[in-house]
Write an enzyme that holds these catalytic residues in place. Sequence first.
Site, PDB file in Angstrom:
ATOM      1  N   ASP A 171      25.890  22.197  21.907  1.00  0.00           N
ATOM      2  CA  ASP A 171      26.126  23.319  22.799  1.00  0.00           C
ATOM      3  C   ASP A 171      25.172  23.182  23.988  1.00  0.00           C
ATOM      4  O   ASP A 171      24.326  22.283  24.037  1.00  0.00           O
ATOM      5  CB  ASP A 171      25.941  24.643  22.040  1.00  0.00           C
ATOM      6  CG  ASP A 171      26.671  25.794  22.701  1.00  0.00           C
ATOM      7  OD1 ASP A 171      27.002  26.757  22.016  1.00  0.00           O
ATOM      8  OD2 ASP A 171      26.924  25.715  23.933  1.00  0.00           O
ATOM      9  N   GLU A 202      28.339  36.318  24.893  1.00  0.00           N
ATOM     10  CA  GLU A 202      27.276  35.764  24.078  1.00  0.00           C
ATOM     11  C   GLU A 202      26.237  36.818  23.696  1.00  0.00           C
ATOM     12  O   GLU A 202      26.563  37.985  23.472  1.00  0.00           O
ATOM     13  CB  GLU A 202      26.661  34.538  24.766  1.00  0.00           C
ATOM     14  CG  GLU A 202      27.716  33.448  25.056  1.00  0.00           C
ATOM     15  CD  GLU A 202      27.122  32.130  25.467  1.00  0.00           C
ATOM     16  OE1 GLU A 202      27.610  31.523  26.423  1.00  0.00           O
ATOM     17  OE2 GLU A 202      26.157  31.672  24.803  1.00  0.00           O
TER      18      GLU A 202
HETATM   19  C1  GLC Z   1      27.838  28.363  25.888  1.00  0.00           C
HETATM   20  C2  GLC Z   1      28.547  28.692  24.594  1.00  0.00           C
HETATM   21  C3  GLC Z   1      29.654  27.742  24.245  1.00  0.00           C
HETATM   22  C4  GLC Z   1      30.269  27.174  25.514  1.00  0.00           C
HETATM   23  C5  GLC Z   1      29.209  26.352  26.234  1.00  0.00           C
HETATM   24  C6  GLC Z   1      29.722  25.793  27.562  1.00  0.00           C
HETATM   25  O1  GLC Z   1      26.471  28.613  25.768  1.00  0.00           O
HETATM   26  O2  GLC Z   1      27.753  28.865  23.427  1.00  0.00           O
HETATM   27  O3  GLC Z   1      30.615  28.465  23.465  1.00  0.00           O
HETATM   28  O4  GLC Z   1      31.382  26.364  25.195  1.00  0.00           O
HETATM   29  O5  GLC Z   1      28.014  27.075  26.450  1.00  0.00           O
HETATM   30  O6  GLC Z   1      29.972  26.829  28.461  1.00  0.00           O
END
Ligand code: GLC
Length: 635
Positions: free
Chosen positions: A332, A526
């Site tokens: 991530d 988030e």
């Molecule tokens: C974010 C999320 C993830 C996402 C990634 C790219 O922090 O946790 O779900 O796909 O970053 O945006």
Amino acid sequence: MSGASRAGPMLGLIGLALFLMPPGEAQTQAAQTQAAQTQAAQTQTTQPVLPPLPYRNPALTPQARAADLLARMTLAEKIGQMTQAERGAIRDTADIAAYGLGSLLSGGGSAPTSNTPAGWADMTDQFQKAALSTRLGIPLLYGSDAVHGHNNLLGAVLYPHNIGLGATRDPALVARIARATAEDMAATGANWTFSPCLCVVRDVRWGRSYESFGERPDLVARMSSAVGGYQGQPGSRGRVLATAKHFLGDGGTTYASSATEDYLLDQGDTRLSEAQLRAWHLPPFQAAIQAGVGSVMVSFSSWNGVKMHAQKYLITDVLKGELGFGGFVVSDWAGVDQIAPDHALAVRTAINAGIDMVMVPGDYRRFVQTLTGEVQAGRVPMTRIDDAASRILTQKFRFGLFERPLADRSFAAGAGSAAHRALARQAVQESLVLLKNDGVLPISGSVKRILITGSSADDLGRQLGGWSVTWQGRGGRTTSGTTILEGIKARAGSGVKVDHLETATAGQARGYDLGVVVVGETPYAEGKGDTDDLNLNTADAQAIRTVCKAVKCLVIVVSGRPLLLTGELPGIGALVASWLPGTEGGAGVADAIFGQAKFTGRLPVTWPRNNDQLPVGRPKDAGTPLFPYGFGLDH
Ligand code: GLC
């Protein structure tokens, strides 16, 4: 990047082809080429007829092509493929070739200045051409969080978020939405979506509850049908690589266990036995693997105190070994950095745990240098690098990137199209859950005066929630679509007086046949959506009490999760959960409340009576919920 990334002295086309071949095959190739030359000379053609190098031969399997290409690559080229950078971090497009980057991404809300299909296509095509200019010409994977439509693209149709789709209990619909989204993405050159989230939400105080299809693993597993929608059939156009995320247990963290920023649940610690973890959070990933998902994203969260990004047992032994996942694992956003302050330690721990591609996403030069040093020092084995690069290349061959690396602009007309809006409207209809109805719905022809009030009555941005044009989303008219007020006005027709009041007194309410109070949340994404209190905001609670006491009332909840309205429920005539219905929310809600569409939705999560009943599944001493999982009225 070592000098080997360049072709050395300029060689003739034939010489270059031989240069690329391992010695054993070079002689065969020379004989073939000589024969081809002779034939060409005889037929007086000027162009030498070269058989394609195996990795450029679409007749071979993705695995065979990846094996051939890997054998030609330098360490630098392999590590480049394992590196993903955010588009905004690219200091110079030349870096894409210089570092042989394997992937770029648009983070939430990261879009070209011209946020149109053409603007995107121009941007991604430019990036691809830089990647294709390298010695081996390996195209990029371009990722974006298209989680409820192509939500970084302004004007794209935005569908109900996953929690609403979970309420539909309709995997085929979810697949159709994924398909439509993939086509919108293909038009823009974004060939990889970080979706579906297959999180199983166990505590709806979590800010990502709406990204979950529900609280039961079997329901979430059924919705892995999105994978087939996104990824389509081999050889077809308008398909994108899908991502099952976030592995593993992101929805099961313990309240107040997050060590990140001021989050309460997001990126926290999932404190479960292995048996519980497997039972509650693994089934959706098993289903996604069976559906052929090509990538898995690791969760920010921890399992019993160890960051998932460092969990070799779960990533390598369970996901890749026991479950046989053949795609690649991506970190991530800067998730590797959370393992340890020591960058080299963090990088080698993550790669040795089984992460194949790192969403750096900023300082990609440092990542490349660090990982190169770890390999050269023998702390990351070459076999791990080869496995990672091979997994990534295999997916690039599988999705036809070498044959069709550029945006497919033939799909541009689909973004925002009537067909996509109709699909979204159907999804809204199926996602609505009727929780109470004392004869208020469907709105009958005798209702001639309707009052509409409440914080979410006329706010498109609130219907969209997070991951909508921007990362966190925001209130107001952020894109095109219909608000609930607009939907009701359009459906009610000219013979019905529909008034919207920001706030209404009891006296004003008594002047109408029906009061519609639309309540809800402001957008979030988030951890910023983590909360310790699910109560309605004060103004909304007051609006319900005032209007519902004065006149027959319908309450519509626009939210990413259940909100507490236990005290208000007795006075409410009809209650509908609309979740985060998207751009077509107004039209879809109006269809249902006026009786043009049936209520078929069922709760994907338990609707608690109070905060003390969370996380779901607490001992029965927490009391019965206001509405249980699976509840929903038909009329
Ligand atoms: C974010 C999320 C993830 C996402 C990634 C790219 O922090 O946790 O779900 O796909 O970053 O945006």
